[in-house]
Design an enzyme around this catalytic site. Sequence first.
Site, PDB file in Angstrom:
ATOM      1  CE  LYS A   1      -0.360   0.206   4.905  1.00  0.00           C
ATOM      2  NZ  LYS A   1      -1.406   0.101   6.388  1.00  0.00           N
TER       3      LYS A   1
ATOM      4  NE  ARG B   1      -6.835   1.069  11.655  1.00  0.00           N
ATOM      5  CZ  ARG B   1      -5.412   0.554  11.294  1.00  0.00           C
ATOM      6  NH1 ARG B   1      -4.680   1.559  11.390  1.00  0.00           N
ATOM      7  NH2 ARG B   1      -4.918  -0.749  10.883  1.00  0.00           N
TER       8      ARG B   1
ATOM      9  CE1 TYR C   1      11.029  31.945   4.468  1.00  0.00           C
ATOM     10  CE2 TYR C   1      11.513  29.574   4.046  1.00  0.00           C
ATOM     11  CZ  TYR C   1      11.132  30.994   3.612  1.00  0.00           C
ATOM     12  OH  TYR C   1      10.584  31.074   2.546  1.00  0.00           O
TER      13      TYR C   1
ATOM     14  CG  MET D   1       7.737  24.065  -0.665  1.00  0.00           C
ATOM     15  SD  MET D   1       6.736  25.162  -1.383  1.00  0.00           S
ATOM     16  CE  MET D   1       5.623  25.664  -0.078  1.00  0.00           C
TER      17      MET D   1
END
Length: 369
Positions: free
Chosen positions: A38, A136, A257, A310
């Site tokens: 998956k 779940r 940053y 990013m």
Amino acid sequence: MPEAEAGGILTIDLAALAANWRLLRDRARGAECAAVVKADAYGIGIEAAVPALFAAGCRTFFVAHLQEATRARAVCQDATIYVLNGLLVGTAPAYATHGLRPVLGSREEIEEWAAFCRAAGRRLPAAVHADTGMNRLGLRAEEAAALAAEGALPDFEPALLMSHLVSADEPDHPVTARQIAAFLALRERFPGVPASLCNSSGIFLRLQPHLDLVRPGYALYGGNPMPGADNPMRPVVHLAGRIIQLRWAADGETVGYNAHWTAQGRRRIATISVGYADGYLRAASATNLKAGGEAVVAGVRCPFAGRVSMDLITIDVSGVPEDSIARGDLVTLIGDGIGIDEVGARCGTIGYEVLTSLGRRYARRYVGS
């Protein structure tokens, strides 16, 4: 993507993937060893992983979504493929068309699959998912037992009875023994139906609840199935980022940053063309109060300096001889002693999240096929 044009190179070792599957198969002591592919085979690519695992001997695969199943079927016509997230409303015809098997985890799903089989005049296979403690997905154990007692399953072929361990990576957690006992009791209500309980970590449990089929995922891709112990698995992924600029930061200057990292003395900074948009999580940022990620640069471990942004990561390479690195060189972010579990820990998460986050902007290099 040509490697020269890429900010990073993700190398995937398919021979290591196959070797990991064989190790898990042998550890399962006679149970069939499936493979969970998956999340695009945990980020390495379904189209590459499934054929490599099939060639190694794997015959049963698990995915999360129907689309993943059809991709796996397109590259492997002879495999058994289960869809863990169950039967979405109205999708039964797609399962029949592609020869796929839903994992049925509710009475509604069972009724819909049974109705489709009756209409088609065929007893098509599916798995029955019983919940033994995860809360779940899946039928409660008593509900699954009641369905079996009612004879509510004759319209389709129950090809697998399965449940999912809650804390297999914590070997002494008391919930594990309770789950095993509950599942073994339920298994008696489904005579002749193969049973499956173990994920990667479950294969290594002292209690060895391997049953008929085990379903490893994370360990196949190099993750440690036994946290706190030596990792028996071979690394599958290697991630390298390209240096696009080298510069000096003077004593007292900040990097990145929000100015959370300040140079203590004159420091040499390498900026690499990888960031959180590429799946290297922002949580690996370094500040003056918290160490962040690390990279291997010219054989030397070097700490991150400032925020992961990013598209960029800045690394303090002051400990590397100045003439040993240059613009365009590659530095290692995963590999060369930095394992996927360590990267996850430095990001404040788990290796699973890092693997499945690795983006599509890398040049991908498959080796060992």
